[in-house]
Design an enzyme around this catalytic site. Structure first.
Site, PDB file in Angstrom:
ATOM      1  N   LYS A  56       3.868  -1.197  -5.094  1.00  0.00           N
ATOM      2  CA  LYS A  56       3.733  -1.970  -3.859  1.00  0.00           C
ATOM      3  C   LYS A  56       5.030  -2.682  -3.508  1.00  0.00           C
ATOM      4  O   LYS A  56       5.501  -2.620  -2.355  1.00  0.00           O
ATOM      5  CB  LYS A  56       2.596  -2.988  -3.985  1.00  0.00           C
ATOM      6  CG  LYS A  56       2.328  -3.761  -2.699  1.00  0.00           C
ATOM      7  CD  LYS A  56       1.250  -4.804  -2.892  1.00  0.00           C
ATOM      8  CE  LYS A  56       1.767  -6.006  -3.646  1.00  0.00           C
ATOM      9  NZ  LYS A  56       0.790  -7.128  -3.701  1.00  0.00           N
ATOM     10  N   ASP A  84      -1.480  -3.686   0.055  1.00  0.00           N
ATOM     11  CA  ASP A  84      -1.886  -4.920  -0.615  1.00  0.00           C
ATOM     12  C   ASP A  84      -3.377  -5.141  -0.364  1.00  0.00           C
ATOM     13  O   ASP A  84      -4.069  -4.253   0.146  1.00  0.00           O
ATOM     14  CB  ASP A  84      -1.045  -6.104  -0.129  1.00  0.00           C
ATOM     15  CG  ASP A  84      -1.353  -6.480   1.311  1.00  0.00           C
ATOM     16  OD1 ASP A  84      -2.039  -5.697   2.011  1.00  0.00           O
ATOM     17  OD2 ASP A  84      -0.920  -7.565   1.742  1.00  0.00           O
TER      18      ASP A  84
END
Length: 214
Positions: A120, A138
């Site tokens: 991420k 997320d």
């Protein structure tokens, strides 16, 4: 969700916000990397308060290294998990200095080799600092993708791959910013605010929430 509806969602989001951007404050790829590292399980507002004091003092890997873990901790102690984050940041800065000439590498493999940097974080840096068409999934994006029917999946990896396939290429660079902001301010976790959602007519969520009674 079919391709036409997916395109319409991003066309609508673009009309509403033509130039979306991260709410983290930074002025270089290095500052962005550090801000994203600090943002894990913390708010952007909280991170920005800390980095407004930190970055004027240490805005390069060498300067950050010179602070050391103890010195860095004094600037970020208001952020959750600050001791672990200080350790990761200092280790990351050491690698940047020793292996990358003090620069943030623009390659995924090199980024993910840095302490505390997962997929991420790498996606955020690749997209925001280097213009790569990546999507950093997320909790906000995961929720929006599943709730709207845009790219449902049981894991962030599945959602990411589905988004990369379904989002038209012209929207890929900005897609994750639109979705994060939408999840943060409209399609909220506890109660989505469907009554003022610009993509509500296109959303496949069945339990639409009505406007609150005044």
């Amino acid at each position: 969700m079919n391709a036409a509806k997916c395109r319409a969602i991003f066309e609508t989001l673009r009309e509403t916000n033509p130039a979306p951007a991260t709410e983290l404050e930074y002025s270089s790829p290095f500052e962005l990397l550090i801000a994203v590292l600090l943002s894990a399980q913390a708010t952007d507002v909280g991170v920005n308060k800390a980095t407004r004091r930190l970055f004027p003092v240490a805005h390069t890997p060498r300067q950050m290294l010179d602070l050391g873990e103890a010195g860095l901790s004094e600037y970020i102690k208001t952020i959750g998990l600050y001791k672990t984050k200080a350790k990761h940041v200092i280790e990351t800065c050491r690698i940047l200095v020793e292996r990358h000439g003090g620069k943030v590498p623009p390659e995924r493999e090199a980024l993910e080799a840095l302490p505390g940097v997962g997929r991420k974080t790498a996606n955020v840096v690749l997209n925001t600092a280097f213009g790569e068409p990546t999507i950093a999934v997320d909790t906000h994006i995961f929720r929006v993708a599943n709730r709207t029917g845009l790219a449902p999946g049981k894991t962030v990896q599945i959602v990411e791959q589905k988004l990369l396939k379904c989002v038209p290429h012209e929207f890929l660079h900005d897609a994750h910013h639109w979705l994060i902001l939408h999840g943060r301010y409209v399609c909220k976790a506890r109660k989505p605010e469907c009554w003022h959602c610009v993509i509500e007519p296109l959303c496949e969520f069945r339990e639409k929430t009505p406007a609150p009674q005044l």
